[in-house]
Scaffold this motif. Structure first.
Motif, PDB file in Angstrom:
ATOM      1  N   SER A 290       0.838  -1.209   0.000  1.00 48.25           N
ATOM      2  CA  SER A 290       0.000   0.000   0.000  1.00 48.25           C
ATOM      3  C   SER A 290       0.868   1.252   0.000  1.00 48.25           C
ATOM      4  CB  SER A 290      -0.857   0.036   1.261  1.00 48.25           C
ATOM      5  OG  SER A 290      -1.718  -1.054   1.297  1.00 48.25           O
ATOM      6  N   LEU A 291       0.273   2.354  -0.407  1.00 42.19           N
ATOM      7  CA  LEU A 291       1.006   3.623  -0.369  1.00 42.19           C
ATOM      8  C   LEU A 291       1.259   4.054   1.081  1.00 42.19           C
ATOM      9  CD1 LEU A 291       1.992   6.034  -2.264  1.00 42.19           C
ATOM     10  CD2 LEU A 291      -0.012   7.211  -1.352  1.00 42.19           C
ATOM     11  N   GLY A 292       0.300   3.769   1.973  1.00 46.94           N
ATOM     12  CA  GLY A 292       0.508   4.244   3.341  1.00 46.94           C
ATOM     13  C   GLY A 292      -0.488   3.673   4.333  1.00 46.94           C
ATOM     14  N   HIS A 300       0.934   1.057  12.973  1.00 49.56           N
ATOM     15  CA  HIS A 300       0.071   0.766  11.825  1.00 49.56           C
ATOM     16  C   HIS A 300      -1.364   0.792  12.320  1.00 49.56           C
ATOM     17  CE1 HIS A 300       3.751  -1.454  10.213  1.00 49.56           C
ATOM     18  NE2 HIS A 300       3.537  -0.465   9.367  1.00 49.56           N
ATOM     19  N   GLU A 301      -2.144   1.755  11.878  1.00 50.44           N
ATOM     20  CA  GLU A 301      -3.550   1.821  12.256  1.00 50.44           C
ATOM     21  C   GLU A 301      -4.308   2.487  11.114  1.00 50.44           C
ATOM     22  OE1 GLU A 301      -3.108   4.152  15.972  1.00 50.44           O
ATOM     23  OE2 GLU A 301      -3.859   5.894  14.885  1.00 50.44           O
ATOM     24  N   GLY A 302      -5.598   2.753  11.328  1.00 53.63           N
ATOM     25  CA  GLY A 302      -6.368   3.405  10.283  1.00 53.63           C
ATOM     26  C   GLY A 302      -5.944   4.853  10.147  1.00 53.63           C
ATOM     27  N   PRO A 303      -6.188   5.456   8.993  1.00 52.13           N
ATOM     28  CA  PRO A 303      -6.875   4.901   7.833  1.00 52.13           C
ATOM     29  C   PRO A 303      -5.937   4.068   6.967  1.00 52.13           C
ATOM     30  CG  PRO A 303      -6.170   7.133   7.354  1.00 52.13           C
ATOM     31  CD  PRO A 303      -5.769   6.851   8.774  1.00 52.13           C
ATOM     32  N   ARG A 304      -6.529   3.171   6.215  1.00 52.17           N
ATOM     33  CA  ARG A 304      -5.747   2.465   5.205  1.00 52.17           C
ATOM     34  C   ARG A 304      -5.639   3.342   3.978  1.00 52.17           C
ATOM     35  NH1 ARG A 304      -8.229  -3.612   5.472  1.00 52.17           N
ATOM     36  NH2 ARG A 304      -7.435  -4.082   7.533  1.00 52.17           N
ATOM     37  N   ASP A 311     -13.424   1.968   0.290  1.00 50.98           N
ATOM     38  CA  ASP A 311     -14.650   2.216   1.043  1.00 50.98           C
ATOM     39  C   ASP A 311     -14.636   3.544   1.788  1.00 50.98           C
ATOM     40  OD1 ASP A 311     -12.562   1.093   2.373  1.00 50.98           O
ATOM     41  OD2 ASP A 311     -13.724  -0.334   3.556  1.00 50.98           O
ATOM     42  N   ALA A 312     -13.694   3.688   2.743  1.00 53.35           N
ATOM     43  CA  ALA A 312     -13.771   4.840   3.633  1.00 53.35           C
ATOM     44  C   ALA A 312     -13.110   6.062   3.018  1.00 53.35           C
ATOM     45  CB  ALA A 312     -13.101   4.496   4.948  1.00 53.35           C
ATOM     46  N   VAL A 319      -3.842  11.263  10.162  1.00 54.60           N
ATOM     47  CA  VAL A 319      -2.373  11.265  10.046  1.00 54.60           C
ATOM     48  C   VAL A 319      -1.975   9.935   9.431  1.00 54.60           C
ATOM     49  CG1 VAL A 319      -0.214  11.242  11.350  1.00 54.60           C
ATOM     50  CG2 VAL A 319      -2.045  12.809  12.015  1.00 54.60           C
ATOM     51  N   PHE A 320      -1.234   9.991   8.332  1.00 54.36           N
ATOM     52  CA  PHE A 320      -0.859   8.737   7.668  1.00 54.36           C
ATOM     53  C   PHE A 320       0.472   8.883   6.942  1.00 54.36           C
ATOM     54  CE2 PHE A 320      -3.936  10.993   4.949  1.00 54.36           C
ATOM     55  CZ  PHE A 320      -3.287  11.055   3.726  1.00 54.36           C
ATOM     56  N   THR A 321       1.052   7.734   6.599  1.00 53.40           N
ATOM     57  CA  THR A 321       2.320   7.741   5.879  1.00 53.40           C
ATOM     58  C   THR A 321       2.070   7.784   4.376  1.00 53.40           C
ATOM     59  OG1 THR A 321       2.520   5.336   5.620  1.00 53.40           O
ATOM     60  CG2 THR A 321       3.380   6.278   7.662  1.00 53.40           C
TER      61      THR A 321
END
Ligand code: GLY
Ligand code: MN
Ligand code: MN
Length: 362
Positions: A290-292, A300-304, A311-312, A319-321
Motif C-alpha cells: 500500500s502507499l501508506g 500501523h492503524e487506520g486509515p488504510r 470504502d472509507a 495522520v498517515f504515511t
C-alpha cells in the motif's frame, strides 16, 4: 482537562447505533485511548451511561491513577466472572466484543463464563475515532517524528563502508533512546544492496559498501505515539546505472501523493496518486504494498491508504504515511516515507528530514 472522557462519550453515543447494551474493549490501545490506562491487560466495559475497567491486582493502583473517570472493578484472578457480574448488574444482554482483538479461545470462554449474553462481533468502533487526531495527538506524533528525523541525519553522519546493517541499526537505536524515545516503533530496517528489495528486511550482518543503495526505515515511540520514516541513499555515487532513475520515480510518486491528497478522497484514490506515477514509469509490478497507513498509538492503524481501500473516505485530521517503493529483487530497493496530516486544503508534511539520494563520502 484530559481527552479521555470526551472520547468515551463519543463511543457511548455509538452504542445505540449498533444496538448494543455494552461494548467490551480488549484492544490495549483502544482501552488506553478511552481511559488513559496503559496496562497490558484488562477489559473496559463501555455502557451508555457508565464504564468499568476490570483490572487484575498487578494494575489496581495504576488503573486508579491513570483512569480516574471510569469505575475500577478489582477483578482478582478471574476476569470473566467479574465481567458477568458487571453485565448482569446492568441487565446487558446484547454485548459487543472486538473481533480483531479476541481470540477464538477467548470467545469460547466468554460464551461459557458469561451466561445470558448474546455476543456480537464488532470491528472498528473505537478505531474509527482514533483515525482523527486531536491537536495534542498531532503534537505527540511531531515529537516522535522529530527524534527519528534527527536519527536519520545521524545515520548520514555515521554510516561508513564496512559497517554492517546491524551496526547502523544499533547506532540509530541508541541515538533515538538517548534523544528521548521511550522505545522503537518497530525493529529498525536497514537493507543494503539486494536486501533493500525486501520491503521488511531486518538489519542483519550484511556489510554496507560504498555505492550501493541503503534503505533505512525506523520510528520512535514517545508518550505512546509513533513515528515512521524511510530514506534511501548511497554512500557516494551509485554503482547501479538504474538507481538514480528509480529513485527519482519513487520521489515523484511520494510528491504526487502528498500534493494531491484531499479530504473526501478514498484511500484507494490517494494510493493511486502515487501508484500511477510508478505504473506509468513501468514499475507497477515492483510496488506491491500500500502507499501508506495511519500512525498514532499503533504504528500501523487506520486509515488504510491502499489499492484495496475504496470504502472509507479520508478526513481532515487524519495522520498517515506516504511510502511508495520500487523493489528490484537481487539488485536494490528504493522507498521514501513521510508522515502527513490531512488538512481541509491538503496534506501538511510533518516529516522534516531531507531526501538525499546519495551522500558525499566522509
Ligand atoms: N516499517 C513499516 C512501515 O513502514 O510501514
Ligand atoms: Mn516505515
Ligand atoms: Mn510505514
Amino acid at each position: 482537562m484530559p481527552n479521555e472522557p470526551q472520547r468515551l462519550s463519543s463511543v457511548q453515543a455509538d452504542l445505540a447505533r449498533h444496538a448494543l447494551a455494552a461494548l467490551v474493549v480488549s484492544h490495549a490501545n483502544n482501552r488506553r485511548y478511552l481511559t488513559g490506562f496503559t496496562g497490558s491487560a484488562g477489559l473496559l466495559v463501555v455502557m451508555p451511561d457508565t464504564a468499568y475497567l476490570l483490572a487484575d491486582s498487578r494494575y489496581y493502583e495504576q488503573a486508579a491513577r491513570e483512569a480516574p473517570h471510569v469505575v475500577l472493578e478489582r477483578a482478582g484472578y478471574e476476569t470473566l466472572p467479574r465481567l458477568a457480574d458487571v453485565l448482569a448488574r446492568h441487565d446487558a444482554r446484547k454485548v459487543g466484543f472486538e473481533a480483531g482483538a479476541v481470540t477464538v479461545q477467548q470467545l469460547k470462554e466468554m460464551r461459557e463464563k458469561v451466561p445470558g449474553v448474546e455476543w456480537m462481533a464488532t470491528t472498528g468502533i473505537v478505531e474509527r475515532h482514533r483515525t482523527i487526531k486531536a491537536p495534542d495527538e498531532i503534537d505527540a506524533i511531531r515529537r516522535a517524528i522529530d527524534i527519528s528525523d534527527r536519527a536519520m541525519a545521524h545515520a548520514w553522519e555515521v554510516v561508513r563502508p564496512g559497517m554492517t546493517e546491524a551496526d547502523l541499526a544499533w547506532a540509530l537505536e541508541v541515538y533515538m533512546r538517548e534523544h528521548g524515545a521511550d522505545g522503537m516503533a518497530f525493529d529498525i530496517i536497514v537493507g543494503a544492496g539486494e536486501n533493500g528489495a525486501l520491503p521488511h528486511h531486518r538489519a542483519g550482518q550484511r556489510v554496507i559498501h560504498a555505492g550501493e543503495p541503503i534503505v533505512v526505515d525506523m520510528g520512535a515511540r514517545l508518550g505512546g505515539y509513533h513515528s515512521d520514516i524511510t530514506r534511501t541513499f548511497c554512500i557516494g555515487e551509485a554503482r547501479d546505472p538504474d538507481y538514480t532513475r528509480v529513485y527519482d520515480i519513487v520521489d515523484a510518486a511520494n510528491r504526487a501523493a502528498i500534493a494531491g491528497a484531499r479530504p473526501g478522497m478514498t484511500g484507494k484514490e490517494v494510493d493511486a496518486l502515487g501508484r500511477d506515477v510508478i505504473v506509468a514509469a513501468g514499475f507497477g509490478e515492483q510496488f506491491g504494498h500500500s502507499l501508506g497507513h495511519g500512525v498514532g498509538l499503533d504504528v500501523h492503524e487506520g486509515p488504510r491508504v491502499g489499492f484495496l481501500s475504496a470504502d472509507a473516505k479520508l478526513e481532515a485530521g487524519m495522520v498517515f504515511t506516504v511510502e511508495p517503493g520500487i523493489y528490484l529483487p537481487g539488485r536494490f530497493g528504493v522507498r521514501i516515507e513521510d508522515i502527513v496530516v490531512l488538512r481541509e486544503d491538503g496534506a501538511e508534511v510533518l516529516t522534516r528530514a531531507p531526501k538525499p539520494s546519495s551522500l558525499v563520502p566522509a
